[in-house]
Scaffold this active site. Structure first.
Site, short mmCIF file in Angstrom:
data_model
loop_
_atom_site.label_atom_id
_atom_site.label_comp_id
_atom_site.label_asym_id
_atom_site.label_seq_id
_atom_site.Cartn_x
_atom_site.Cartn_y
_atom_site.Cartn_z
N LYS A 231 0.84 -1.22 0.00
CA LYS A 231 0.00 0.00 0.00
C LYS A 231 0.87 1.26 0.00
O LYS A 231 0.67 2.18 -0.79
CB LYS A 231 -0.93 -0.02 1.22
CG LYS A 231 -1.72 1.25 1.42
CD LYS A 231 -2.67 1.52 0.28
CE LYS A 231 -3.15 2.96 0.31
NZ LYS A 231 -3.92 3.31 -0.87
N CYS A 287 -4.11 11.06 1.40
CA CYS A 287 -3.26 9.87 1.45
C CYS A 287 -1.79 10.10 1.11
O CYS A 287 -0.92 9.66 1.87
CB CYS A 287 -3.83 8.80 0.52
SG CYS A 287 -5.39 8.16 1.13
N1 LIG Z 1 -9.77 8.33 1.28
C1 LIG Z 1 -9.06 7.63 0.40
O1 LIG Z 1 -9.03 7.92 -0.78
C2 LIG Z 1 -8.30 6.41 0.86
C3 LIG Z 1 -7.82 5.51 -0.11
C4 LIG Z 1 -7.10 4.39 0.31
C5 LIG Z 1 -6.88 4.20 1.67
N2 LIG Z 1 -7.33 5.08 2.58
C6 LIG Z 1 -7.09 4.82 4.01
O2 LIG Z 1 -8.29 4.32 4.58
C7 LIG Z 1 -8.45 4.79 5.93
C8 LIG Z 1 -9.78 5.52 6.07
O3 LIG Z 1 -9.74 6.66 5.25
P1 LIG Z 1 -11.04 7.55 4.97
O4 LIG Z 1 -10.65 8.57 3.98
O5 LIG Z 1 -12.21 6.67 4.69
O6 LIG Z 1 -11.24 8.22 6.43
P2 LIG Z 1 -12.43 9.14 6.95
O7 LIG Z 1 -11.81 10.06 7.92
O8 LIG Z 1 -13.22 9.66 5.81
O9 LIG Z 1 -13.39 8.12 7.74
C9 LIG Z 1 -13.06 7.49 8.93
C10 LIG Z 1 -14.36 7.22 9.71
O10 LIG Z 1 -14.06 6.39 10.83
C11 LIG Z 1 -14.89 6.79 11.91
N3 LIG Z 1 -14.30 6.28 13.16
C12 LIG Z 1 -13.15 6.63 13.75
N4 LIG Z 1 -12.94 5.87 14.85
C13 LIG Z 1 -13.98 5.01 14.95
C14 LIG Z 1 -14.31 3.96 15.86
N5 LIG Z 1 -13.53 3.64 16.88
N6 LIG Z 1 -15.47 3.30 15.66
C15 LIG Z 1 -16.27 3.60 14.63
N7 LIG Z 1 -15.99 4.57 13.72
C16 LIG Z 1 -14.85 5.27 13.88
C17 LIG Z 1 -14.93 8.31 11.80
O11 LIG Z 1 -16.03 8.84 12.48
C18 LIG Z 1 -15.00 8.47 10.27
O12 LIG Z 1 -16.36 8.52 9.84
C19 LIG Z 1 -7.22 5.65 6.21
O13 LIG Z 1 -6.25 4.86 6.83
C20 LIG Z 1 -6.76 6.05 4.83
O14 LIG Z 1 -5.38 6.31 4.78
C21 LIG Z 1 -8.07 6.18 2.21
#
Ligand SMILES: NC(=O)c1ccc[n+]([C@@H]2O[C@H](COP(=O)([O-])OP(=O)(O)OC[C@H]3O[C@@H](n4cnc5c(N)ncnc54)[C@H](O)[C@@H]3O)[C@@H](O)[C@H]2O)c1
Length: 473
Positions: A231, A287
């Site tokens: 990743k 990211c």
């Molecule tokens: N956004 C992208 O394009 C993308 C692409 C690939 C990987 N990622 C990775 O995926 C992960 C998530 O990214 P994202 O953009 O979806 O994040 P985001 O911030 O949009 O969403 C995270 C969600 O998790 C919830 N949350 C946090 N702690 C929690 C808990 N203990 N219980 C329940 N819910 C909880 C938050 O309220 C939030 O809604 C990150 O590690 C990111 O690096 C993101």
């Protein structure tokens, strides 16, 4: 299968919707009550093309629900995804507090009547799979000792490669699925979960047809550590490709070459490929920056200085300042000038503003003493809410943005901007300076429309900057 997805952000919500669409029974859990409330009412809290339709389809099939309570769905699930945020700390290390909380809550809710898979979909540093395993066990210890000892689960790293703006497409028709685990039984379960995607045996949604010729998707089974590295390496490589072409753009500008021709010329080499070679004001988003910092940090922990990763970030930071330099070249003094930003989101088709170049550019312009106006088709509300201290004047249309502006800066390459009537845009401006930060306009057309036009790394416009100014004055 029975699936729980913890975290309903860009990744969790898309994963949940896609798995439910494929026929799994999915519960999406989020700690944010407002988000869950909105989702229960059919409102989608993020802008992602196709997501609303897919959630509706999945909901109609009865395979998708939302809750803030993690215990019940986890107790019933075969597969539990962790898709919470892992933002950067000032040190560059990712903050794992959400991941830790999620892993603990899984442990607390798990019982021993069947074996389950805990899937790490969040991007986490190497070794986090082991951390999750430890935290799930720790969480389970808060339950009766008997239950804690009898829980059976495997931890898998299943990194997410989706791109915001085309997330559904990337999830249903991915280039590959990577699964890392030391436990063959767990890998098999994941293969079963993803079988409809691997075989492309599901019925494609009407709004998102299957790409022609796609018959199957590679399933890469590897170790936990390798999956975690894959990743980071993928994101580091993509960011490096953009920083590389931007460095070429800066050299092209000095020697009088055209970086778009350069990109075409090198992109035709199959070893290089044409994608991710668009020069401009650089990458942003949640990211690339975060993951590059995390990987550099991991390398440093092992006594290795990742010079290429550092340079990739540095080139990108400088690239955002290119806009300011170009504005100064055109307008000389920026104090008291009105600059209009075309676009705020870090890329088109999303409302995501995390590490968006627009924010750095707006902050710098305001610091210099310019007035900043902005128009974005979807990201203005989010920008206003998330950056209350950034004194941007938000307007409702491109036309309003152009009125009395001294310069326009194209920051996000939304389709609406590509299709703009350039002459109509130029007409109401005080000075007709256009800085095309994404190289989307044809320089000749922009000049014909009356603009004093500059882009990034393409041959300088034949008209000297001072002529444009004189004409406008
Ligand atoms: N956004 C992208 O394009 C993308 C692409 C690939 C990987 N990622 C990775 O995926 C992960 C998530 O990214 P994202 O953009 O979806 O994040 P985001 O911030 O949009 O969403 C995270 C969600 O998790 C919830 N949350 C946090 N702690 C929690 C808990 N203990 N219980 C329940 N819910 C909880 C938050 O309220 C939030 O809604 C990150 O590690 C990111 O690096 C993101």
């Amino acid at each position: 299968m029975r699936v729980t997805v913890i975290g309903t952000g860009y990744v969790g919500l898309v994963t949940g919707a896609c798995l439910a669409y494929l026929g799994h029974r999915v519960t999406c859990v989020d700690a944010d009550e407002r988000k869950v409330g909105a989702l229960k009412n059919g409102q989608v809290p993020i802008y992602e093309p196709g997501l609303e339709e897919l959630l509706k389809l999945a909901g109609e099939q009865g395979g998708l629900d939302f809750t803030t309570d993690v215990a019940m769905p986890v107790a019933e699930s075969d597969v539990i995804f962790i898709a919470v945020g892992t933002p950067s700390q000032p040190s560059g290390e990712p903050d794992l507090k959400y991941l830790e909380a999620a892993a603990h809550s899984i442990g607390r809710a798990m019982d021993g009547w069947k074996k389950r898979v805990v899937v790490n979909k969040s991007t986490v540093p190497v070794g986090s799979g082991n951390l999750v395993e430890m935290l799930v066990r720790e969480g389970s210890l808060s339950r009766a000792t008997q239950a804690a000892h009898s829980i059976r689960f495997g931890v898998v790293s299943n990194p997410e490669f989706l791109q915001e703006g085309s997330a559904i497409h990337n999830s249903l028709y991915p280039d590959r699925i990577v699964v890392g685990s030391e436990d063959p039984e767990t890998v098999q379960l994941m293969e079963e979960l993803y079988r409809p995607i691997i075989d492309q045996s599901f019925r494609a949604p009407a709004f998102l047809p299957r790409p022609e010729g796609l018959r199957g998707v590679p399933f890469v089974a590897t170790t936990l550590t390798s999956a975690e590295m894959i990743k980071y390496a993928a994101n580091a490589f993509l960011a490096m490709k953009i920083s590389f072409v931007n460095e070429m753009a800066n050299i092209c500008e000095r020697v009088g070459a055209d970086v778009t021709e350069l990109a075409k010329g090198i992109g035709l080499d199959a070893r290089i490929g044409p994608k991710f070679l668009n020069s401009g004001i650089g990458w942003g988003g949640s990211c690339f920056g975060k993951d590059l910092q995390a990987l550099s940090h991991t390398a440093a922990e092992y006594g290795y200085r990742a010079l290429l990763l550092e340079a990739t970030q540095e080139v990108n930071a400088c690239q955002r300042q290119v806009v300011i330099q170009k504005l100064q070249e055109k307008l000389f003094v920026l104090k008291g000038r009105t600059i209009g930003l075309l676009g705020l989101a870090f890329k088109p088709e999303t409302d995501d503003l995390r590490d968006a170049p627009s924010l750095t550019i707006a902050a710098r312009l305001l610091q210099i003493g310019a007035r900043v106006k902005a128009y974005d088709p979807v990201a203005m509300t989010a920008c206003r809410q998330q950056n209350p201290d950034l004194k941007i004047q938000y307007v409702r249309s491109m036309k309003e943005l152009a009125e009395d502006a001294d310069a326009l800066v194209l920051v996000t390459e939304w389709d609406e901007f590509r299709k703009a009537d350039l002459a109509a845009l130029a007409a109401p401006m005080a000075h007709r300076v256009l800085i095309d930060g994404r190289n989307i306009f044809d320089p000749a057309a922009a000049l014909r429309a009356g603009f004093d036009y500059t882009s990034v790394g393409r041959e300088r416009a034949p008209q000297p900057a001072w002529q444009g100014l004189k004409a406008a004055v």
